[in-house]
Design an enzyme around this catalytic site. Structure first.
Site, PDB file in Angstrom:
ATOM      1  N   LYS A  36      14.479   9.023   9.639  1.00 14.85           N
ATOM      2  CA  LYS A  36      14.439  10.289  10.357  1.00 14.85           C
ATOM      3  C   LYS A  36      15.734  11.041  10.069  1.00 14.85           C
ATOM      4  O   LYS A  36      16.819  10.539  10.330  1.00 14.85           O
ATOM      5  CB  LYS A  36      14.284  10.026  11.858  1.00 14.85           C
ATOM      6  CG  LYS A  36      14.274  11.311  12.658  1.00 14.85           C
ATOM      7  CD  LYS A  36      13.908  11.077  14.100  1.00 14.85           C
ATOM      8  CE  LYS A  36      14.018  12.380  14.875  1.00 14.85           C
ATOM      9  NZ  LYS A  36      13.764  12.200  16.300  1.00 14.85           N
TER      10      LYS A  36
ATOM     11  N   LYS B 256      10.206  11.290   8.406  1.00 15.32           N
ATOM     12  CA  LYS B 256      10.230  12.547   9.138  1.00 15.32           C
ATOM     13  C   LYS B 256      11.485  13.329   8.828  1.00 15.32           C
ATOM     14  O   LYS B 256      12.552  12.721   8.803  1.00 15.32           O
ATOM     15  CB  LYS B 256      10.208  12.173  10.625  1.00 15.32           C
ATOM     16  CG  LYS B 256      10.253  13.317  11.563  1.00 15.32           C
ATOM     17  CD  LYS B 256      10.236  12.769  12.946  1.00 15.32           C
ATOM     18  CE  LYS B 256      10.419  13.931  13.880  1.00 15.32           C
ATOM     19  NZ  LYS B 256      10.760  13.554  15.190  1.00 15.32           N
TER      20      LYS B 256
HETATM   21  C1  PBG Z   1      13.194  13.127  19.400  1.00 18.76           C
HETATM   22  C2  PBG Z   1      12.216  13.819  18.534  1.00 18.76           C
HETATM   23  C3  PBG Z   1      12.378  15.046  17.848  1.00 18.76           C
HETATM   24  C4  PBG Z   1      11.179  15.305  17.214  1.00 18.76           C
HETATM   25  C5  PBG Z   1      10.299  14.268  17.508  1.00 18.76           C
HETATM   26  N1  PBG Z   1      10.976  13.348  18.296  1.00 18.76           N
HETATM   27  C6  PBG Z   1      13.508  15.994  17.852  1.00 18.76           C
HETATM   28  C7  PBG Z   1      14.808  15.613  17.305  1.00 18.76           C
HETATM   29  O1  PBG Z   1      15.031  14.529  16.784  1.00 18.76           O
HETATM   30  O2  PBG Z   1      15.708  16.448  17.420  1.00 18.76           O
HETATM   31  C8  PBG Z   1      10.899  16.504  16.376  1.00 18.76           C
HETATM   32  C9  PBG Z   1       9.461  16.792  16.126  1.00 18.76           C
HETATM   33  C10 PBG Z   1       9.203  18.126  15.556  1.00 18.76           C
HETATM   34  O3  PBG Z   1      10.120  18.875  15.158  1.00 18.76           O
HETATM   35  O4  PBG Z   1       8.007  18.477  15.476  1.00 18.76           O
HETATM   36  N2  PBG Z   1      12.619  12.757  20.624  1.00 18.76           N
END
Ligand code: PBG
Length: 340
Positions: free
Chosen positions: A202, A254
Site C-alpha cells: 500500500k 493499492k
Molecule cells: C485506510 C484506507 C485508505 C483507503 C482505504 N483504506 C486511506 C489511506 O490510506 O489514506 C483509501 C481508499 C481509496 O482511496 O479509495 N483506512
C-alpha cells in the site's frame, strides 16, 4: 492499390482480430461480478445519505441504505462488500473502532444478520477513520505513529469485527507485524474462520484524496512513515513475504492502475489470491473525464477493471462493483460485450 513488393512472409496477428467471434475465441481474460468487491461508507447518526462530492455516485450511507445497497449488490452477484465507518466522534485512541456499538461494528453485525453468508462481508481494519489526528495508528509522546502500541489496538479491533460477524478483515494500516498480531488474537479467541485480506503493498498515494473526504478524515500531514514510497517496487515483495509468513489469506496491491507493475510482480510471487484496489482518485478521474465527455465512461470502467485481471488480480475492489455487476445481470449491451 499498387505498392512495392512485400517480404515473402509477413506474420499476421490481425487474423485473430478479424471478427467479434474470432476475438471472443482468443480472448484471455474476462470479468465476472464475483471478482468485484464494493467498498461502502456508513455514517454514524445519519438520517439521510450524504453524497461524496469528489466521487459522484458514491455516498456515505445511513444504516438502512447501507443494508439496502449491499443487499442489491449481493443480488447482482458481487464477490463481497468492504465496509468503512464514519464515526460521529473521534479521539486519540480511535475508541469507536473497538466499541461493539461503534458504527462500523454495528453495521457489520446488521449486514451479517441480513445477508448471512450470501456474500463476503469485509471490514477495513485501521484506526484512521476513528482517530482525531487521522493517523492509522496511535501516537507516541513525540507524535509519531507507535507501531507496537498500534498492534495492540488492531488486535482489539479485529476481535470486535470478528465478533460482529465480518468474514474477512482488511488490515490497511501498514504497521509491521500487523498480520501476525491480528491472526494470533483471532486464533486465541477461537475465530479460526475469520480470514485476513492483507493490504500488502500500500503506497503513500495522492490517489486517496477523495477517500479522505468520504471518511471525513482529520489527517494533518501524511502517511509516509508507514505507507510505501511510490518510487519503490522491490519492497512490495518484501511486504508480501512477511504477510504470507504471518498468515495472510489474501493479499492486495493499492492503488490500482498506477501500480500495475507491482500487481504483476506480487501476483507472480504470491501463493495466495491477489487483489487490487481501484482507489477513490482513480474513480474520480474516470468520472471527471466522463462528465466532460472526454472518454466513454462505461468502456473505460470495464477496460480498467480488465487491466487488473490481466495483471493477475483475482479480486478487484472498486466503487463500480455493484453498477458493473448490474450490467452483467441485465446482459451487457453490444458495445461492452467484449469485456464479458
Ligand atoms: C485506510 C484506507 C485508505 C483507503 C482505504 N483504506 C486511506 C489511506 O490510506 O489514506 C483509501 C481508499 C481509496 O482511496 O479509495 N483506512
Amino acid at each position: 492499390m499498387t505498392h512495392p513488393p512485400l517480404p515473402d512472409l509477413i506474420d499476421r496477428p490481425r487474423r485473430l482480430r478479424s471478427s467479434a467471434a474470432m476475438r471472443s475465441l482468443v480472448r484471455e481474460h474476462s470479468l465476472r461480478p464475483a471478482d468485484l468487491v464494493l467498498p461502502m461508507f456508513v455514517r454514524e447518526g445519519a438520517s439521510e445519505n450524504r453524497p461524496v462530492a469528489s466521487m459522484p455516485g458514491v455516498e456515505q450511507h445511513t444504516m438502512d441504505s447501507l443494508i439496502r445497497t449491499a443487499t442489491e449488490a449481493t443480488e447482482r452477484g458481487v464477490g463481497g462488500v468492504m465496509l468503512f465507518g464514519v464515526p460521529e466522534r473521534k479521539d486519540a485512541e480511535g475508541s469507536g473502532a473497538t466499541d461493539p456499538d461503534g458504527i462500523l461494528n454495528l453495521a457489520l453485525a446488521r449486514l451479517r444478520a441480513e445477508l448471512g453468508d450470501a456474500t463476503v462481508i469485509m471490514a477495513d481494519l485501521c484506526l484512521d477513520e476513528f482517530t482525531d489526528h487521522g493517523h492509522c495508528g496511535v501516537l507516541d509522546a513525540d507524535g509519531r505513529v507507535d507501531n507496537d502500541a498500534t498492534l495492540v489496538r488492531y488486535r482489539e479491533m479485529a476481535l470486535a469485527q470478528a465478533e460482529a460477524g465480518a468474514h474477512l478483515l482488511g488490515p490497511s494500516g501498514m504497521m509491521d507485524g500487523q498480520i501476525a498480531a491480528i491472526r494470533d488474537a483471532l486464533d486465541a479467541a477461537g475465530h479460526l474462520e475469520t480470514a485476513l485480506y492483507a493490504y500488502t503493498a500500500k503506497y503513500a498515494s495522492a490517489f486517496y484524496g477523495p477517500f479522505r473526504e468520504a471518511v471525513d478524515s482529520s489527517l494533518q500531514g501524511d502517511r509516509r512513515t508507514y505507507q510505501q514510497d511510490p518510487a519503490n517496487g522491490r519492497e512490495a515483495l518484501r511486504e508480501l513475504e512477511l504477510d504470507i509468513a504471518e498468515g495472510a489469506d489474501l493479499v492486495m496491491v493499492k492503488p490500482g492502475l498506477p501500480y500495475l507493475d507491482v500487481l504483476k510482480d506480487v501476483a507472480a510471487a504470491s501463493p495466495v489470491p491477489v487483489g487490487a484496489y481501484q482507489v477513490s482518485g482513480e474513480y474520480a478521474m474516470i468520472e471527471a473525464a466522463a462528465a466532460n465527455g472526454w472518454i466513454d465512461r462505461d468502456r473505460t470502467v470495464l477496460e480498467s477493471l480488465l487491466a487488473f485481471r490481466r495483471a493477475g488480480a483475482s479480486t478487484v475492489l472498486t466503487y463500480y462493483a455493484s453498477e458493473v455487476a448490474g450490467w452483467f445481470q441485465d446482459g451487457l449491451p453490444a458495445h461492452l460485450r467484449e469485456f464479458a
